[in-house]
Design an enzyme around this catalytic site. Structure first.
Site, short mmCIF file in Angstrom:
data_model
loop_
_atom_site.label_atom_id
_atom_site.label_comp_id
_atom_site.label_asym_id
_atom_site.label_seq_id
_atom_site.Cartn_x
_atom_site.Cartn_y
_atom_site.Cartn_z
N LEU A 114 43.14 46.67 40.45
CA LEU A 114 42.20 47.93 40.74
C LEU A 114 42.78 48.59 41.81
O LEU A 114 42.68 49.91 42.02
CB LEU A 114 40.69 47.39 41.00
CG LEU A 114 40.07 47.04 39.80
CD1 LEU A 114 38.54 46.53 40.37
CD2 LEU A 114 39.64 48.14 38.59
N ASN A 160 46.97 45.13 20.66
CA ASN A 160 48.16 44.51 21.03
C ASN A 160 49.20 44.38 20.44
O ASN A 160 50.51 44.88 20.91
CB ASN A 160 47.55 42.94 21.33
CG ASN A 160 47.40 42.65 22.81
OD1 ASN A 160 46.64 43.66 23.63
ND2 ASN A 160 47.44 41.33 23.23
N HIS A 168 44.06 43.41 42.88
CA HIS A 168 45.35 44.02 42.95
C HIS A 168 45.33 44.96 41.65
O HIS A 168 45.85 46.15 41.93
CB HIS A 168 46.29 42.77 42.56
CG HIS A 168 47.50 43.52 42.33
ND1 HIS A 168 48.46 43.95 43.31
CD2 HIS A 168 48.53 43.43 41.46
CE1 HIS A 168 49.55 44.37 42.73
NE2 HIS A 168 49.59 44.19 41.38
#
Length: 334
Positions: A120, A236, A118
């Site tokens: 990619l 992050n 999904h």
């Protein structure tokens, strides 16, 4: 030779898994694990008291060598592999092997393939759509070509980051049973990672502060993997932990009691506690749209988790809405 119930019991209790010895349709002996699963009073009784699964019962009572995958014993959805093996004198050995861990691993692999596909497929669909438009014979002005070209490049780079992170995970998992043996200094790694993040920090209107609290000893580790770990933690924090311009990200390294702690601290919006147990799952995102917009692949913390596990360390994430997030990695000094 006649086997007594006591002899059968001594034999079967050497097995850790639920197991029964059946003779003439009755339970001659049951392992402790079988008694815990099926009931303590099953020895000496009809096997149908212990096993209530119709298909399993037919195989056991037939007394022939068989294996069967089934659910419904010890829980409605708990999976087992039932093995039936006769071994002379009318005796039949019945073993139940818990398949829960294997089923969970299979589900994880299936989910991982589905999620990776999904992740990619989304940028690939965009690339194909824009490329087809550019390849169309209808005229396109320079502004449209530049816009489409920029989008194709952005999505292609996103795909490349996902593939690179998947390859990193694969390499880390391949090495997970091989202890790293380089001598590395986490303070130096923290400073290199802070330098690596300088351009991202500038784009986010932030900065990375490095605090080395003590004279940090070296640890046994894999330099490139530990650098990747700190790179991911800082990235992050910058992407999701800097809602206000100028809010810094702090990387703090200290040592105590034969352990080294590396902390990455942000002053962001924080994370609802219900999300914390799943943050290190592959492709798990608290806010999918925000993650993709900021360039995240959904694999950063999964990579961090696997690197920490390979180094036999611990990973702890503390966060609350409005109070920012602190990620702590603890490694032992060897």
């Amino acid at each position: 030779m006649t086997v007594t119930a006591e002899q059968a019991r001594l034999f079967i209790n050497a097995l850790d898994e639920p197991a029964l010895i059946i003779r003439n349709g009755r339970t001659l002996a049951a392992s402790n694990a079988a008694k815990a699963l099926l009931g303590g009073g099953i020895e000496g009784s009809d096997v149908r008291i212990a096993i209530r699964h119709p298909e399993a019962l037919s195989i056991i009572l037939a007394g022939r060598h068989r294996q069967l995958e089934l659910v419904g014993i010890g829980g409605a959805a708990r999976p087992w592999q039932l093995s039936v093996k006769p071994f002379g004198n009318g005796l039949v050995l019945v073993r139940l092997s818990d398949r829960s861990a294997a089923r969970a691993a299979e589900r994880m692999r299936t989910d991982f393939v589905a999620n990776a596909s999904h992740e990619l497929r989304t940028p690939l669909a965009t690339i194909i759509g824009y490329a087809e438009t550019l390849a169309d014979e209808a005229p396109a002005d320079d502004a449209m070509r530049r816009k489409f070209g920029a989008t194709i490049e952005t999505e292609a780079r996103r795909m490349l980051r996902i593939v690179e992170d998947l390859m990193s995970l694969s390499r880390i998992e391949a090495d997970r049973y091989r202890l790293p043996d380089e001598r590395v200094h986490l303070g130096k790694i923290a400073r290199i990672a802070a330098d690596n993040a300088e351009s991202l920090a500038e784009r986010r209107g932030s900065r990375v502060e490095v605090e080395i609290l003590d004279d940090i000893p070296e640890v046994s580790g894999d330099f490139s993997q530990l650098l990747q770990m700190v790179d991911n933690l800082i990235a992050n924090a910058l992407r999701y932990g800097c809602p206000k311009p100028g809010a810094p990200v702090t990387v703090r390294v200290g040592s105590t009691d034969g352990r080294i702690k590396l902390q990455v601290i942000d002053r962001g919006d924080g994370v609802d506690p219900r999300h914390l147990p799943r943050l290190t799952e592959r492709f798990y995102r608290v806010d999918p749209a925000r993650s993709r917009e900021s360039g995240g692949t959904g694999l950063g913390l999964a990579i961090v988790k696997h690197i920490v596990e390979r180094h036999r360390g611990s990973l702890d994430i503390i966060s609350a809405p409005g109070k920012g997030t602190t990620v702590t990695v603890t490694l032992h000094v060897h």
